[in-house]
Write a protein that holds these residues in place. Structure first.
Motif, PDB file in Angstrom:
ATOM      1  N   UNK A 192       0.830  -1.206   0.000  1.00  0.00           N
ATOM      2  CA  UNK A 192       0.000   0.000   0.000  1.00  0.00           C
ATOM      3  C   UNK A 192       0.862   1.253   0.000  1.00  0.00           C
ATOM      4  N   UNK A 193       1.930   1.245   0.791  1.00  0.00           N
ATOM      5  CA  UNK A 193       2.841   2.397   0.827  1.00  0.00           C
ATOM      6  C   UNK A 193       3.459   2.631  -0.540  1.00  0.00           C
ATOM      7  N   UNK A 194       3.905   1.563  -1.189  1.00  0.00           N
ATOM      8  CA  UNK A 194       4.516   1.691  -2.511  1.00  0.00           C
ATOM      9  C   UNK A 194       3.502   2.141  -3.550  1.00  0.00           C
ATOM     10  N   UNK A 195       2.306   1.568  -3.522  1.00  0.00           N
ATOM     11  CA  UNK A 195       1.257   1.962  -4.472  1.00  0.00           C
ATOM     12  C   UNK A 195       0.944   3.445  -4.321  1.00  0.00           C
ATOM     13  N   UNK A 196       0.812   3.911  -3.076  1.00  0.00           N
ATOM     14  CA  UNK A 196       0.534   5.327  -2.848  1.00  0.00           C
ATOM     15  C   UNK A 196       1.683   6.196  -3.348  1.00  0.00           C
ATOM     16  N   UNK A 197       2.911   5.764  -3.102  1.00  0.00           N
ATOM     17  CA  UNK A 197       4.071   6.537  -3.544  1.00  0.00           C
ATOM     18  C   UNK A 197       4.132   6.634  -5.062  1.00  0.00           C
ATOM     19  N   UNK A 198       3.880   5.521  -5.746  1.00  0.00           N
ATOM     20  CA  UNK A 198       3.903   5.526  -7.215  1.00  0.00           C
ATOM     21  C   UNK A 198       2.773   6.395  -7.779  1.00  0.00           C
ATOM     22  N   UNK A 199       1.608   6.333  -7.145  1.00  0.00           N
ATOM     23  CA  UNK A 199       0.495   7.184  -7.588  1.00  0.00           C
ATOM     24  C   UNK A 199       0.827   8.656  -7.364  1.00  0.00           C
ATOM     25  N   UNK A 200       1.456   8.959  -6.223  1.00  0.00           N
ATOM     26  CA  UNK A 200       1.842  10.339  -5.931  1.00  0.00           C
ATOM     27  C   UNK A 200       2.883  10.839  -6.929  1.00  0.00           C
ATOM     28  N   UNK A 201       3.834   9.972  -7.255  1.00  0.00           N
ATOM     29  CA  UNK A 201       4.858  10.353  -8.241  1.00  0.00           C
ATOM     30  C   UNK A 201       4.226  10.644  -9.598  1.00  0.00           C
ATOM     31  N   UNK A 202       3.305   9.772 -10.017  1.00  0.00           N
ATOM     32  CA  UNK A 202       2.621   9.967 -11.297  1.00  0.00           C
ATOM     33  C   UNK A 202       1.836  11.273 -11.300  1.00  0.00           C
ATOM     34  N   UNK A 203       1.130  11.546 -10.185  1.00  0.00           N
ATOM     35  CA  UNK A 203       0.342  12.777 -10.105  1.00  0.00           C
ATOM     36  C   UNK A 203       1.244  14.007 -10.142  1.00  0.00           C
ATOM     37  N   UNK A 204       2.354  13.969  -9.429  1.00  0.00           N
ATOM     38  CA  UNK A 204       3.260  15.119  -9.396  1.00  0.00           C
ATOM     39  C   UNK A 204       3.823  15.410 -10.786  1.00  0.00           C
ATOM     40  N   UNK A 205       4.201  14.354 -11.498  1.00  0.00           N
ATOM     41  CA  UNK A 205       4.745  14.555 -12.842  1.00  0.00           C
ATOM     42  C   UNK A 205       3.689  15.147 -13.764  1.00  0.00           C
ATOM     43  N   UNK A 206       2.464  14.624 -13.696  1.00  0.00           N
ATOM     44  CA  UNK A 206       1.379  15.146 -14.544  1.00  0.00           C
ATOM     45  C   UNK A 206       1.099  16.612 -14.242  1.00  0.00           C
ATOM     46  N   UNK A 207       1.079  16.982 -12.969  1.00  0.00           N
ATOM     47  CA  UNK A 207       0.790  18.367 -12.591  1.00  0.00           C
ATOM     48  C   UNK A 207       1.861  19.319 -13.127  1.00  0.00           C
ATOM     49  N   UNK A 208       3.124  18.920 -13.039  1.00  0.00           N
ATOM     50  CA  UNK A 208       4.209  19.791 -13.507  1.00  0.00           C
ATOM     51  C   UNK A 208       4.192  19.891 -15.022  1.00  0.00           C
ATOM     52  N   UNK A 209       3.964  18.769 -15.702  1.00  0.00           N
ATOM     53  CA  UNK A 209       3.917  18.796 -17.165  1.00  0.00           C
ATOM     54  C   UNK A 209       2.734  19.603 -17.680  1.00  0.00           C
ATOM     55  N   UNK A 210       1.655  19.650 -16.900  1.00  0.00           N
ATOM     56  CA  UNK A 210       0.485  20.430 -17.313  1.00  0.00           C
ATOM     57  C   UNK A 210       0.821  21.912 -17.391  1.00  0.00           C
ATOM     58  N   UNK A 211       1.708  22.370 -16.505  1.00  0.00           N
ATOM     59  CA  UNK A 211       2.077  23.788 -16.513  1.00  0.00           C
ATOM     60  C   UNK A 211       3.356  24.052 -17.301  1.00  0.00           C
ATOM     61  N   UNK A 212       4.135  23.002 -17.561  1.00  0.00           N
ATOM     62  CA  UNK A 212       5.406  23.162 -18.277  1.00  0.00           C
ATOM     63  C   UNK A 212       5.608  21.951 -19.190  1.00  0.00           C
ATOM     64  N   UNK A 213       4.861  21.873 -20.317  1.00  0.00           N
ATOM     65  CA  UNK A 213       4.870  20.684 -21.181  1.00  0.00           C
ATOM     66  C   UNK A 213       6.233  20.371 -21.787  1.00  0.00           C
ATOM     67  N   UNK A 214       7.099  21.346 -21.899  1.00  0.00           N
ATOM     68  CA  UNK A 214       8.401  21.121 -22.534  1.00  0.00           C
ATOM     69  C   UNK A 214       9.436  20.548 -21.584  1.00  0.00           C
ATOM     70  N   UNK A 215       9.094  20.487 -20.329  1.00  0.00           N
ATOM     71  CA  UNK A 215      10.068  20.020 -19.348  1.00  0.00           C
ATOM     72  C   UNK A 215      10.252  18.509 -19.481  1.00  0.00           C
ATOM     73  N   UNK A 216      11.468  17.999 -19.564  1.00  0.00           N
ATOM     74  CA  UNK A 216      11.665  16.549 -19.678  1.00  0.00           C
ATOM     75  C   UNK A 216      11.272  15.837 -18.384  1.00  0.00           C
ATOM     76  N   UNK A 217      10.610  14.694 -18.545  1.00  0.00           N
ATOM     77  CA  UNK A 217      10.111  13.973 -17.369  1.00  0.00           C
ATOM     78  C   UNK A 217      11.247  13.534 -16.449  1.00  0.00           C
ATOM     79  N   UNK A 218      12.384  13.169 -17.042  1.00  0.00           N
ATOM     80  CA  UNK A 218      13.509  12.748 -16.203  1.00  0.00           C
ATOM     81  C   UNK A 218      14.016  13.889 -15.338  1.00  0.00           C
TER      82      UNK A 218
END
Length: 514
Positions: free
Chosen positions: A183-209
């Motif tokens: 559960x801890x890992x699933x939550x962490x992976x979901x949080x990571x995915x959400x954080x990346x999506x939020x940043x890319x939404x405001x800065x689409x040119x930023x590389x995901x890495x």
């Protein structure tokens, strides 16, 4: 009668029994265990299990074996021909039991409880018989739908906010994971995915890495090691927040806020915080009423790990320990620890299920079904790391119905009372001290003196194999943990354990140089 063997080309003989052209006559029985024998052997196994549990306290709680003991007791290779069921059962006592740590003995006080009840065991039998792999609604509708309803039942027992209940207008829901570590890992992976999506939404040119390399997550220095391990698996840095004895080993809001600001100033991206309610060392409780608003303001995913303590929140007197849950993005605890549901059953709720599904959803053609886009069903394969899943909600259904909320509450309260009884025994002996507040069923204590003295005491306790404890470290001190674990533990077991501890403590202290 044999358990396994050839099942090819079986034909009914004139008496109505199956025969097999590959059958060997020199072991004098048919190739498979049929339903009639299964009925008989099943009853025998239930008797064996009941006898084991009824007499478990007569066994040494901890095994007296050396690493590798088992290999010499069984052949180097699997048998070519089927063996008899009787031979297999005889080997349980000869091969298996000598190496078993008896977690359900009333003299087992190590780690935290692992749940055990007869209704849950019966439900597990039914789950094994049905044998479905419930990765989607279509794979077995009852497996999916009962899980959704049982998670709602349990969520209502805990008085979770409606956002976490599937059968409401909220966007959340519950899922059974295998363990709190998952559960801890699933939550962490979901949080990571959400954080990346939020940043890319405001800065689409930023590389995901460039985003993931800057992510930073937080947990208490008292958090379970599985939290740090989740960071390793997810490939993100995990920072430990220091706690103090004066704060009862709880993370303070101001400490978290300061670390977040320092990391943001250094160009890092805080995205996840794992709060713990009931830490493994001492059952400490992070101040989520302080921590939650900070996480919400900073758009940090707050996951709450209440693996052990969460079961107690069904009792009104312990429910305030969960205050602040309204700020969480996800919450998890283990009914397989303290709610009479046998392992494995780790319950997890999310406020917004789309955050979870967005991180894990894969839809190959062979897994698609007619109802998946209807909005009426849940496909739990999108809520977890594995694809397959057992019919685990049957155990919850049996236990909740056969104990009732009141019976479960009584069980929790009894364990807490037994822990308080042990605490009073410790406090009455001037040679000992209590090392942390006793809130639920865990007592942290030690002999007044050096770490070495306490290490010696614990070694003597465990070498005797009459009771079993494990240690923790609090503020640099070696501390003994006494957790009330077994369903059958009574006051007499607590007092007997204390008599043994004090007797061994006397021996250890007499050996000290004067």
């Amino acid at each position: 009668m044999t358990m396994f063997g050839c099942t090819l080309l079986r034909k009914k003989n004139p008496k109505g029994f199956f025969s097999c052209p590959h059958r060997r006559t020199d072991f004098g029985s048919s190739c498979t265990m049929d339903a009639a024998e299964f009925r008989r052997r099943g009853k025998e196994m239930v008797d064996l299990i009941a006898d084991y549990l009824e007499n478990i306290e007569q066994r040494p709680v901890y095994p007296d074996v050396e690493p590798g003991y088992l290999r010499s007791l069984i052949p180097e290779e699997a048998p070519e021909e089927p063996e008899t069921y009787e031979d297999v059962v005889k080997d349980i006592e000869r091969v298996i039991m000598p190496g078993v740590t008896h977690w359900h003995s009333p003299y087992f006080y190590a780690y935290f409880p692992t749940a055990n009840s007869f209704p849950a065991m019966l439900a597990d039998m039914l789950s094994g018989a049905i044998g479905c792999i419930g990765f989607s609604w279509a794979a077995s509708p009852a497996c999916t739908e009962l899980e959704t309803v049982m998670m709602d039942w349990l969520g209502k027992m805990l008085k979770l906010p409606e956002d976490f209940i599937a059968g409401t207008h909220g966007q959340g829901g519950g899922v059974i994971q295998g363990t709190a570590s998952e559960a801890t890992l699933v939550a962490l992976l979901a949080a990571r995915s959400r954080a990346v999506r939020m940043i890319l939404a405001s800065d689409p040119q930023r590389p995901e890495t460039g985003i993931t390399s800057k992510l930073v997550a937080y947990s208490s220095d008292q958090a379970h090691c599985s939290v740090e391990r989740a960071g390793m698996i997810a490939g993100v840095r995990m920072k430990k927040i220091p706690t103090e004895q004066s704060d009862k080993y709880a993370v303070q809001g101001e400490t978290l806020r300061r670390m977040i600001q320092e990391d943001k100033a250094a160009g890092l991206i805080p995205f996840y915080f794992c709060a713990t309610l009931g830490t493994t060392p001492s059952c400490a409780f992070d101040h989520i009423t302080e921590l939650g608003p900070i996480c919400n303001a900073e758009k940090i995913w707050m996951h709450i790990d209440a693996a052990y303590a969460g079961s107690s929140f069904i009792c009104p007197e312990f429910r305030p320990l969960l205050n602040g849950i309204e700020f969480a993005d996800s919450f998890n605890f283990n009914p397989h620890k303290w709610l009479l549901v046998n392992f494995d059953c780790s319950t997890m709720w999310v406020r917004k299920r789309s955050d979870l599904i967005g991180a894990f959803k894969m839809d190959p053609l062979y897994l698609k079904h007619d109802h998946q886009e209807s909005g009426l069903v849940t496909d739990y394969r999108h809520w977890q790391i594995p694809l397959g899943r057992r019919f685990r909600s049957l155990k919850m259904w049996f236990v909740f119905r056969m104990y009732g909320l009141k019976g479960l509450q009584d069980y929790i309260r009894k364990h807490v009372e037994l822990a308080k009884e042990f605490e009073s025994l410790v406090r009455a002996d001037q040679r000992f001290e209590i090392s942390a507040d006793v809130v639920l069923g865990l007592v942290c204590f030690r002999l007044k003196g050096s770490n070495e003295v306490n290490e010696t005491l614990l070694k003597r306790i465990n070498n005797g194999r009459k009771i079993h404890l494990v240690p923790c470290q609090l503020s640099g001190q070696f501390v003994l943990r006494f957790a009330v674990c077994a369903r059958t533990t009574e006051s007499r077991h607590i007092r007997e354990a204390w008599r043994l501890i004090t007797q061994l403590a006397e021996e250890v202290m007499q050996e000290l140089p004067h």
